[in-house]
Motif scaffolding. Structure first.
Motif, PDB file in Angstrom:
ATOM      1  N   PRO A  67      33.169   0.045  10.921  1.00 13.08           N
ATOM      2  CA  PRO A  67      32.258   0.951  11.635  1.00 13.08           C
ATOM      3  C   PRO A  67      32.016   2.251  10.861  1.00 13.08           C
ATOM      4  CG  PRO A  67      33.807  -0.029  13.170  1.00 13.08           C
ATOM      5  CD  PRO A  67      34.239  -0.454  11.794  1.00 13.08           C
ATOM      6  N   VAL A  68      30.790   2.743  10.986  1.00 14.22           N
ATOM      7  CA  VAL A  68      30.380   3.958  10.281  1.00 14.22           C
ATOM      8  C   VAL A  68      30.208   5.079  11.306  1.00 14.22           C
ATOM      9  CG1 VAL A  68      28.612   5.005   8.821  1.00 14.22           C
ATOM     10  CG2 VAL A  68      29.220   2.598   8.515  1.00 14.22           C
ATOM     11  N   ASP A  69      30.687   6.247  10.957  1.00 11.23           N
ATOM     12  CA  ASP A  69      30.578   7.381  11.881  1.00 11.23           C
ATOM     13  C   ASP A  69      30.496   8.657  11.056  1.00 11.23           C
ATOM     14  OD1 ASP A  69      30.802   9.088  14.156  1.00 11.23           O
ATOM     15  OD2 ASP A  69      31.967   7.578  15.219  1.00 11.23           O
ATOM     16  N   ALA A  70      30.806   9.780  11.678  1.00  9.67           N
ATOM     17  CA  ALA A  70      30.667  11.071  11.011  1.00  9.67           C
ATOM     18  C   ALA A  70      31.665  11.212   9.867  1.00  9.67           C
ATOM     19  CB  ALA A  70      30.895  12.198  12.013  1.00  9.67           C
ATOM     20  N   TYR A  71      31.185  11.696   8.746  1.00  8.09           N
ATOM     21  CA  TYR A  71      32.037  12.119   7.642  1.00  8.09           C
ATOM     22  C   TYR A  71      31.456  13.432   7.145  1.00  8.09           C
ATOM     23  CZ  TYR A  71      33.723  12.530   2.848  1.00  8.09           C
ATOM     24  OH  TYR A  71      34.232  13.015   1.683  1.00  8.09           O
ATOM     25  N   ARG A  72      32.295  14.403   6.924  1.00  3.54           N
ATOM     26  CA  ARG A  72      31.937  15.783   6.579  1.00  3.54           C
ATOM     27  C   ARG A  72      30.448  15.976   6.253  1.00  3.54           C
ATOM     28  NH1 ARG A  72      35.720  19.656   2.744  1.00  3.54           N
ATOM     29  NH2 ARG A  72      35.133  21.620   3.701  1.00  3.54           N
ATOM     30  N   GLY A  73      29.762  16.654   7.118  1.00  3.63           N
ATOM     31  CA  GLY A  73      28.321  16.850   6.961  1.00  3.63           C
ATOM     32  C   GLY A  73      27.541  15.994   7.941  1.00  3.63           C
ATOM     33  N   ALA A  74      27.915  14.711   8.002  1.00  5.54           N
ATOM     34  CA  ALA A  74      27.476  13.791   9.048  1.00  5.54           C
ATOM     35  C   ALA A  74      25.990  13.859   9.381  1.00  5.54           C
ATOM     36  CB  ALA A  74      28.299  14.021  10.309  1.00  5.54           C
ATOM     37  N   GLY A  75      25.179  13.181   8.633  1.00  3.83           N
ATOM     38  CA  GLY A  75      23.741  13.152   8.905  1.00  3.83           C
ATOM     39  C   GLY A  75      22.989  14.214   8.126  1.00  3.83           C
ATOM     40  N   ARG A  76      23.599  15.373   8.013  1.00  3.82           N
ATOM     41  CA  ARG A  76      22.914  16.489   7.353  1.00  3.82           C
ATOM     42  C   ARG A  76      22.913  16.377   5.824  1.00  3.82           C
ATOM     43  NH1 ARG A  76      26.666  19.733  11.023  1.00  3.82           N
ATOM     44  NH2 ARG A  76      27.569  17.640  10.921  1.00  3.82           N
TER      45      ARG A  76
END
Lengths: 157, 795
Positions: free
Chosen positions: B367-376
């Protein structure tokens, strides 16, 4: 099997299995949890200790091999609660740590570097710490800390 | 007052003493009486039906206490792992949200999906027994690529999710954007991959569950960025444990970066197993296990277009992204490539209209989720690669095209066409300052010097803006958040005047114990050393949403500031009573309460003491004690931003990209502790450099295995492949947070990948290169150089 070795200047006897790793012996049996395990494969360097004064990765070292040897861990660096090792002071003074997980390994590796090379260049520090990973700091302040710590160790000696 | 250390100072961190002496207290360090040890059996297949799980041989080994399967948990009515955000597609329908059992019972959907949990007296015994768990799999065809998963005939992960499409989401005015493209003089089109990353905090995840049958009390120690949220999600939705009977402790945590801000299956499994066994069960993740069970980050494939007029002014942007969710929805998974991505596509530029479609897709991967920055970082990479490519195509200088389209400082607050309104900023000043610091003017001389050595040199720039300080609850709710996202702080003044702060954020490297103490020291005039910050224990701290999305100072610090206001008011009431003066006449300054216009004053400590041993308080109006709690919910996101410039030198013989110079000028709002802010930026930049040059979570299409599943294969940034960075703040004040703070935790990771890749492309421009995918690894760069027709012709 029974082994006897010197740990942070004190004699220690421990009963270990042939497969016991030094990192597990330190952490689980001897309650010295300052030595961290970040990869179990000698890649990350969080588990670095001193064996007879030289830095080694303890997560792939068999405890049985410690018989008669001298071991120092991060807990054995400070002379007392108010007398930190110069390298510990330098890391604190230079914001050389964030989450603190890689820090024990960084300290042990850095002190070994300075014992072999008392006045390392920045490039030499970076090369020496190639086997110690940090995910927080980007290494810049770690390098700064080691340079400052080396100077403090030279001044102290 | 002496020993007050306030805003703008850089005291040494309070937390460091325990860390440099090896006395930190991480979950793996914790021992509980009669503790048992658990090991997970994980699927070696990317996609398979579980026909049966035979645990009998494992159970016969010495020391084995129990072996649990998904069927056992299902039979015990254990719930699935919940998702914190629900998004809806452009057709108005909610996303597909299939169940996510903590241990798979009918089907496995990625290599690493848990199928059994073995508990024994020792780790070694549990490991040996795990080898004997016999799982009968019926292997199914799998798909790991996000675009491939949408193709007709692709293997289907869920019967109820046709075409593996979780959600077909969009944002923006498509007809307006299409019309602008029709009218454009120039259209720049790019395709890019934002590769899968593995966050890899240095401390592997760990969890200890404990159950005390005598009083029905559960405790979970876990490597979490948000223990209260774990208590809420796991207690209420997964295990059905009443909140007052569940304590969640996240002690010292060795780095998070988003990886530890989810409720993980392992937390529920150890807690549930502890209740079955009536004691403590410990699980410590191995690194190789972490690679296939920590949520991953990024993994986008994107097509993006920019419409420009003849002067290089931006008219519109059109983006289509395919976002890989992996085999299940992680806690914030669907929110990241949608709400935290598309609203940032305006960057720091005036772009009249923007449309972004995102297909959110299941695949047979972690599963993929937030990683530092997350989308930005993903949004910034799209914007800044588009802008650079447009400049190249139109023959406009890369700095000039940015300046020509930049939002002027006078235009703030600035409403973008994609929901968000930037409250403050001055991107032009950041860009110009970074150009000076980076000595852009002398770049061509450095390029010539590199060329004389036979190397390529390139200069890259990236501006960025991010939305952080999650969250304005009202806006978050409109965007699909299933709960508001305020923060809380409790300031407990002891009778001596010393202070304990209980706060709902979590410190795992950010230096909160120091920064938050500085805020209180300044506000209340209390010596820095007399203030302690407590976090990470649901039995101590009231409630809190934890630390992620650069929210701790912005939201938690603001709650702390608000609670300090309340302490001052209460102190003034006590002083008014003591002095028999009117409340309005009591002023609090420099740690002293005084009667205005007189020399009558009491110190903060005296008032604190009086608060706890009163004889004659008018109890109807003034209660004893000096302790206040505040909740703070911002009215908007904060929008840190800035400009990063980097220079690379490339050796054509090896393909190695050497990062030679890096300059960052960041607008993080008010800086509380400059030393810590610089440290956050340094670390963040290097994580972004890691994405640009080294890191790649690679799945093998044929086998569905994660190929880069160890530190031997997944290249982390190391000390010897980085330069010293030049970092300076150029801050504007946030218009809506009480202290003007904006947050700084993710800036570096957001600004840096595009700056580095733009530099790499610039270096290889003489070879006709217009794009390089991340990571710009030696292999990739060597191949580009050695397959260049320009180079071949020249030779």
């Amino acid at each position: 099997m029974k082994i006897t070795f010197t740990l942070n200047d004190r004699p220690v006897t421990a009963d270990v299995a042939p497969s016991t790793l030094v990192s597990d012996l330190l952490r689980d049996t001897l309650d010295l949890t300052g030595t961290h395990v970040g990869c179990e494969t000698s890649q990350c360097g969080a588990c670095v200790i001193h064996l007879n004064g030289s830095s080694v990765k303890s997560c792939t070292l068999l405890a049985a091999s410690l018989e008669g040897q001298e071991v120092r861990t991060v807990e054995g660096l400070a002379k007392g609660p108010n007398e930190l090792h110069p390298m510990q002071v330098a890391f604190r003074e230079n914001h050389g740590l964030q989450c603190g997980f890689c820090t024990p390994g960084m300290l042990m590796a850095s002190i070994d570097l300075v014992s072999k090379n008392p006045d390392p260049t920045e490039e030499e520090v970076r090369e020496w710490l190639e086997g110690n990973m940090c995910r927080c700091t980007g290494y810049q302040n770690i390098v700064k800390s080691v340079i400052a710590g080396a100077q403090a160790m030279r001044n102290a000696s | 007052m002496s020993n007050v250390i306030g805003v703008g100072a850089s005291p040494k961190r309070k937390e460091d003493l325990r860390f440099v002496t090896g006395r930190g207290n991480y979950v793996a360090d914790i021992k509980r009486p009669h503790m048992k040890f658990g090991i997970f059996v994980r699927s070696p297949h990317a996609h398979a039906l579980i026909k049966s799980v035979d645990v009998s041989a494992a159970l016969e080994l010495p020391g084995v206490v129990a072996v649990y399967t998904g069927a056992d948990m299902k039979a015990d009515n254990v719930g699935g792992l919940p998702v914190g955000w629900g998004i809806s597609g452009k057709d108005g329908n909610p996303m597909k949200e299939p169940p996510h059992p903590p241990i798979a019972h009918d089907k496995v959907r990625y290599v690493g999906d848990a199928v059994a949990f073995v508990v024994a007296e020792s780790v070694e015994q549990a490991e040996a027994a795990a080898e004997l768990v016999e799982v009968d799999y019926e292997v199914l065809p799998h798909v790991v690529g996000v675009v491939e998963a949408l193709q007709p005939g692709a293997p289907q992960l869920y019967d109820e999710v046709p075409n593996n499409l979780c959600c077909d989401w969009d944002l923006g005015d498509k007809p307006a954007v299409d019309a602008a493209f029709e009218a454009a003089t120039h259209v720049t089109s790019i395709e890019l991959v934002n590769q899968r990353l593995v966050g890899n905090p240095m401390e592997p995840r760990a969890a200890i569950g404990e159950y005390d049958a005598a009083n029905g009390q559960y405790t979970l120690w876990t490597t979490s960025q948000f223990p209260h949220v774990v208590r809420l999600l796991m207690g209420e939705m997964v295990l059905g444990i009443p909140q007052h009977k569940l304590r969640v402790v996240a002690p010292d945590v060795g780095g998070g970066f988003g990886v530890k801000q989810f409720h993980y299956a392992e937390e529920a499994v150890v807690t549930w197993a502890a209740s079955k066994l009536g004691g403590a069960v410990k699980w410590v993740c191995q690194r190789s296990e972490g690679f296939i069970s920590d949520a991953h980050g990024r993994d986008h494939v994107t097509q993006a277009e920019l419409a420009l007029d003849a002067d290089g002014k931006f008219l519109a942007m059109r983006v289509q992204t395919y976002a890989n969710m992996g085999g299940y929805l992680s806690t914030f998974g669907p929110n990241i490539p949608t709400n935290l991505y598309a609203p940032l596509l305006s960057g720091v530029y005036v772009i009249p209209s923007i449309y972004c479609g995102v297909k959110v897709v299941f695949t047979n991967t972690v599963p993929v989720d937030a990683y530092r920055g997350a989308g930005r970082p993903e949004a910034t990479f799209v914007v800044e690669r588009l802008v650079d490519t447009a400049a190249l195509e139109m023959g406009i200088d890369k700095f000039e095209i940015r300046k020509r389209n930049m939002i002027p400082a006078s235009a703030y607050p600035y409403q973008t066409p994609v929901i968000v309104e930037y409250d403050s900023g001055d991107p032009m000043a950041c860009l110009e300052r970074s150009m000076d610091l980076a000595d852009v003017a002398s770049f061509e001389a450095r390029r010539s010097a590199s060329e004389a050595k036979g190397f390529y040199r390139g200069l890259g720039v990236s501006t960025y803006v991010e939305a952080c300080g999650l969250a304005p609850s009202r806006l978050a709710g409109q965007l699909g958040a299933r709960g508001g996202l305020y923060e809380s702080a409790n300031v407990r003044v002891h009778p001596s005047g010393a202070i304990t702060v209980l706060i709902g954020t979590h410190n795992h490297g950010q230096g909160h114990e120091t920064t938050f103490a500085q805020i209180v020291s300044e506000r209340l005039g209390v010596p820095f050393e007399n203030i302690d910050i407590v976090f990470g224990d649901t039995d101590k701290v009231q409630f809190g949403m934890g630390t992620y999305g650069s929210r701790s100072l912005v939201v938690g610090g603001s709650a702390l500031n608000k609670a300090s206001d309340k302490i001052i008011l209460k102190g003034r009431k006590i002083a008014a009573h003591q002095f028999e003066a009117a409340l309005d006449d009591i002023v609090f300054e420099n740690g002293e309460f005084s009667v205005s216009g007189t020399d009558r004053k009491k110190t903060f400590s005296e008032i604190a003491g009086a608060a706890y041993v009163p004889f004659d308080f008018p109890l109807e109006e003034l209660e004893p004690g000096l302790e206040e709690q505040a909740y703070y919910d911002p009215v908007n996101f904060t929008y840190p931003g800035g400009a990063h410039i980097c220079e690379v030198e490339i050796d054509p013989d090896t393909g190695i990209v050497r990062l030679d110079r890096y300059t960052a000028v960041d607008d993080v709002g008010t800086v509380i502790n400059p030393m810590i802010v610089e440290g956050q930026l340094q670390g963040g930049i290097v994580q972004g450099v890691g994405q640009a040059l080294f890191e790649h979570g690679v799945y093998d299409e044929q086998s569905g295995q994660l190929m880069s599943g160890s530190f031997m294969d997944y290249c982390m940034p190391r000390a010897d492949n980085l330069p010293n960075m030049v970092i300076q703040p150029h801050s504007t004040t946030c218009a809506h947070t009480p202290m003007g703070v904006k947050g700084c935790g993710e800036c570096g990771t957001i600004g840096s990948p595009a700056a580095v890749i733009n530099a790499v492309v610039d270096a290889l421009k003489p070879l006709g290169v217009s794009h390089v995918d991340m990571p710009a690894s030696p292999n990739r760069i060597w191949n580009i150089i050695n397959h260049s027709s320009v180079r071949a012709a020249a030779e």
